[in-house]
Design a protein around this motif. Structure first.
Motif, mmCIF file in Angstrom:
data_model
loop_
_atom_site.group_PDB
_atom_site.id
_atom_site.type_symbol
_atom_site.label_atom_id
_atom_site.label_comp_id
_atom_site.label_asym_id
_atom_site.label_seq_id
_atom_site.Cartn_x
_atom_site.Cartn_y
_atom_site.Cartn_z
ATOM 1 N N VAL A 1 0.817 -1.008 -0.076
ATOM 2 C CA VAL A 1 -0.142 0.072 0.403
ATOM 3 C C VAL A 1 1.050 1.111 0.177
ATOM 4 O O VAL A 1 0.770 2.154 -0.481
ATOM 5 N N LEU A 2 1.939 1.198 0.720
ATOM 6 C CA LEU A 2 2.620 1.799 1.102
ATOM 7 C C LEU A 2 3.467 2.603 -0.281
ATOM 8 O O LEU A 2 3.579 3.910 -0.855
ATOM 9 N N SER A 3 4.095 1.231 -1.250
ATOM 10 C CA SER A 3 4.396 1.810 -2.377
ATOM 11 C C SER A 3 3.672 2.058 -3.578
ATOM 12 O O SER A 3 3.791 3.560 -4.062
ATOM 13 N N ILE A 4 2.501 2.528 -3.209
ATOM 14 C CA ILE A 4 1.357 2.576 -4.606
ATOM 15 C C ILE A 4 1.300 4.239 -4.216
ATOM 16 O O ILE A 4 1.341 4.958 -5.493
ATOM 17 N N MET A 5 1.828 4.949 -2.769
ATOM 18 C CA MET A 5 1.743 6.376 -3.366
ATOM 19 C C MET A 5 3.420 6.974 -2.799
ATOM 20 O O MET A 5 3.188 7.844 -3.069
ATOM 21 N N GLY A 6 3.906 5.916 -1.881
ATOM 22 C CA GLY A 6 5.517 6.861 -1.635
ATOM 23 C C GLY A 6 6.333 5.941 -2.546
ATOM 24 O O GLY A 6 7.355 6.779 -2.642
ATOM 25 N N GLY A 7 6.175 4.845 -3.218
ATOM 26 C CA GLY A 7 6.882 3.932 -4.087
ATOM 27 C C GLY A 7 7.960 4.688 -5.183
ATOM 28 O O GLY A 7 7.266 5.374 -5.382
ATOM 29 N N ASN A 8 9.120 5.019 -5.025
ATOM 30 C CA ASN A 8 10.383 5.537 -6.446
ATOM 31 C C ASN A 8 11.712 4.758 -6.608
ATOM 32 O O ASN A 8 12.760 4.902 -6.002
ATOM 33 N N SER A 9 11.188 3.689 -7.496
ATOM 34 C CA SER A 9 11.732 3.070 -8.172
ATOM 35 C C SER A 9 11.633 3.632 -9.992
ATOM 36 O O SER A 9 11.236 2.584 -10.232
ATOM 37 N N PRO A 10 12.878 4.274 -10.272
ATOM 38 C CA PRO A 10 13.053 4.662 -11.831
ATOM 39 C C PRO A 10 12.640 3.765 -12.701
ATOM 40 O O PRO A 10 13.392 3.174 -12.658
ATOM 41 N N GLY A 11 11.766 3.867 -13.351
ATOM 42 C CA GLY A 11 11.218 2.561 -14.716
ATOM 43 C C GLY A 11 11.029 1.458 -13.652
ATOM 44 O O GLY A 11 10.132 0.862 -14.831
ATOM 45 N N GLU A 12 10.512 1.370 -12.407
ATOM 46 C CA GLU A 12 9.974 -0.061 -12.979
ATOM 47 C C GLU A 12 8.354 0.784 -12.144
ATOM 48 O O GLU A 12 7.371 0.353 -12.049
ATOM 49 N N LEU A 13 8.171 1.481 -11.017
ATOM 50 C CA LEU A 13 7.439 2.257 -10.307
ATOM 51 C C LEU A 13 7.371 3.391 -9.349
ATOM 52 O O LEU A 13 8.344 3.357 -8.188
ATOM 53 N N ILE A 14 6.531 4.299 -9.608
ATOM 54 C CA ILE A 14 6.774 6.252 -9.050
ATOM 55 C C ILE A 14 5.517 5.830 -8.628
ATOM 56 O O ILE A 14 4.487 6.089 -9.230
ATOM 57 N N GLY A 15 5.457 5.837 -7.367
ATOM 58 C CA GLY A 15 3.907 6.180 -6.783
ATOM 59 C C GLY A 15 3.232 7.704 -6.548
ATOM 60 O O GLY A 15 4.052 8.168 -7.299
ATOM 61 N N THR A 16 1.948 7.380 -6.489
ATOM 62 C CA THR A 16 0.987 8.756 -6.463
ATOM 63 C C THR A 16 1.437 9.780 -6.047
ATOM 64 O O THR A 16 1.303 10.770 -6.353
ATOM 65 N N ALA A 17 2.321 9.360 -4.736
ATOM 66 C CA ALA A 17 3.070 10.868 -4.434
ATOM 67 C C ALA A 17 4.040 10.144 -2.762
ATOM 68 O O ALA A 17 4.192 10.411 -2.340
ATOM 69 N N PRO A 18 5.360 10.468 -4.276
ATOM 70 C CA PRO A 18 6.490 9.697 -3.732
ATOM 71 C C PRO A 18 7.291 10.700 -2.661
ATOM 72 O O PRO A 18 8.007 9.885 -1.861
ATOM 73 N N LYS A 19 6.745 11.774 -2.641
ATOM 74 C CA LYS A 19 7.456 13.050 -2.146
ATOM 75 C C LYS A 19 6.784 13.114 -1.182
ATOM 76 O O LYS A 19 7.340 14.446 -0.669
ATOM 77 N N ALA A 20 5.890 12.639 -0.489
ATOM 78 C CA ALA A 20 4.560 12.776 0.514
ATOM 79 C C ALA A 20 5.417 12.762 1.819
ATOM 80 O O ALA A 20 6.739 11.590 1.652
ATOM 81 N N TRP A 157 -7.643 -3.088 -9.323
ATOM 82 C CA TRP A 157 -7.613 -4.789 -10.080
ATOM 83 C C TRP A 157 -6.302 -3.794 -11.018
ATOM 84 O O TRP A 157 -5.906 -3.692 -12.394
ATOM 85 N N ASN A 158 -5.161 -5.359 -10.960
ATOM 86 C CA ASN A 158 -3.347 -5.002 -11.958
ATOM 87 C C ASN A 158 -2.752 -3.796 -11.428
ATOM 88 O O ASN A 158 -2.906 -3.341 -12.144
ATOM 89 N N THR A 159 -3.021 -3.620 -10.625
ATOM 90 C CA THR A 159 -2.081 -2.412 -9.739
ATOM 91 C C THR A 159 -1.382 -2.108 -9.411
ATOM 92 O O THR A 159 -0.624 -3.562 -9.069
ATOM 93 N N ILE A 160 0.240 -1.672 -10.163
ATOM 94 C CA ILE A 160 1.380 -2.043 -9.518
ATOM 95 C C ILE A 160 1.745 -1.975 -8.083
ATOM 96 O O ILE A 160 1.747 -0.594 -7.424
ATOM 97 N N ILE A 161 2.397 -2.718 -7.717
ATOM 98 C CA ILE A 161 3.010 -2.612 -6.557
ATOM 99 C C ILE A 161 4.061 -2.835 -6.311
ATOM 100 O O ILE A 161 4.309 -3.538 -6.710
ATOM 101 N N GLN A 162 4.827 -2.611 -5.163
ATOM 102 C CA GLN A 162 6.279 -2.861 -4.763
ATOM 103 C C GLN A 162 5.445 -4.199 -3.256
ATOM 104 O O GLN A 162 5.154 -3.426 -2.513
ATOM 105 N N ARG A 163 6.152 -5.446 -3.672
ATOM 106 C CA ARG A 163 6.235 -6.856 -2.449
ATOM 107 C C ARG A 163 7.257 -6.187 -1.216
ATOM 108 O O ARG A 163 7.743 -5.675 -1.134
ATOM 109 N N SER A 164 6.172 -6.424 -0.009
ATOM 110 C CA SER A 164 7.145 -6.676 0.833
ATOM 111 C C SER A 164 8.666 -7.226 0.811
ATOM 112 O O SER A 164 9.863 -7.209 1.418
ATOM 113 N N ASN A 165 8.649 -8.096 -0.264
ATOM 114 C CA ASN A 165 10.310 -8.641 -0.225
ATOM 115 C C ASN A 165 11.214 -8.208 -0.896
ATOM 116 O O ASN A 165 12.009 -8.284 -1.767
#
Length: 241
Positions: A1-20, A157-165
């Motif tokens: 859940v956090l990764s969806i907002m705060g994730g910042n892995s360029p080229g893979e996942l940028i969250g919707t508020a990575p600098k919050a 539905w098929n949201t990009i996420i970063q898993r706990s691993n």
């Protein structure tokens, strides 16, 4: 859940508020399901208020418990009855913007939204895929008192996420659509700092693709943040004229 907002892995996942800035507050007891968890939610919301949080994302919800005597009824999903809903409304009255997952009960016998997404002042978020098709699991509205629920919908539905691993993948659930929108709302609010939480909520709803004709699966539909920004700038400008 956090990764969806705060994730910042360029080229893979940028969250919707990575600098919050984030506080992670756990109110859920993973091993059991009892009504005390709604009391925990109340305490969590109070803590969020005490540290100056602007937005709450609540990727959980309640309707049945290990003790059936504690179970909620659909009639109680009226936006003001359950402990969690009452607390969420109080949080909103303190100036916080509260997002809550509508629930994943669309295919179950319960079918409907779960608390605190039913709360009058909460933005309940349903789930769609990238084409805007409602997810088969997303919970139905309306609230039992007839209020529009979910309020809006986002990618769950098929949201990009970063898993706990640490791996990047996809996941399903309104627990994922809610943070998609909560992070986007943080950016929207940052762009319009003079706006109130209620104005941000209203702009998000008005920007959605079905507004004002809500349905029981996606609410007012999928918000358009460019349009919401324009709506907010116009409403705040009128306020100061």
């Amino acid at each position: 859940v956090l990764s969806i907002m705060g994730g910042n892995s360029p080229g893979e996942l940028i969250g919707t508020a990575p600098k919050a800035t984030y506080w992670l507050i756990r109110s859920e007891d993973h091993e059991t399901e009892f009504l005390i968890e709604e009391d925990n939610w109340v305490a969590a919301a109070e803590f969020a208020d005490s540290v100056g949080a602007d937005i709450i994302n609540s990727s959980l919800g309640y309707f049945t418990f290990n003790d059936p005597a504690m179970n909620h009824t659909y009639a109680e999903m009226d936006g003001k009855t359950t402990r969690a809903a009452r607390s969420a409304n109080i949080a909103s009255s303190r100036g916080m913007l509260v997002f809550a997952s509508a629930g994943n009960e669309g295919n179950s016998s319960w079918k409907y939204i779960i608390t605190p997404s039913d709360a009058d002042s909460v933005i309940a978020v349903g789930a769609v895929n990238k084409l805007g098709v409602p997810a088969p699991f997303t919970s139905y509205g309306p609230a039992s008192d007839g209020d529009v629920k979910p309020n809006v919908s986002a990618l769950g539905w098929n949201t990009i996420i970063q898993r706990s691993n640490g791996t990047i993948g996809t996941g399903n659930g309104t627990s994922y659509s809610s943070p998609v929108l909560a992070g986007a709302a943080a950016c929207l609010w940052q762009a319009n700092p003079a706006a109130t939480a209620s104005q941000v909520k209203s702009a998000i709803e008005q920007s959605a693709n079905l507004f004002p004709n809500a349905d029981t699966l996606v609410g007012y539909g999928i918000p358009d943040m460019v349009l919401a920004d324009r709506i907010l700038k116009e409403s705040v400008l009128k306020k100061w004229k």
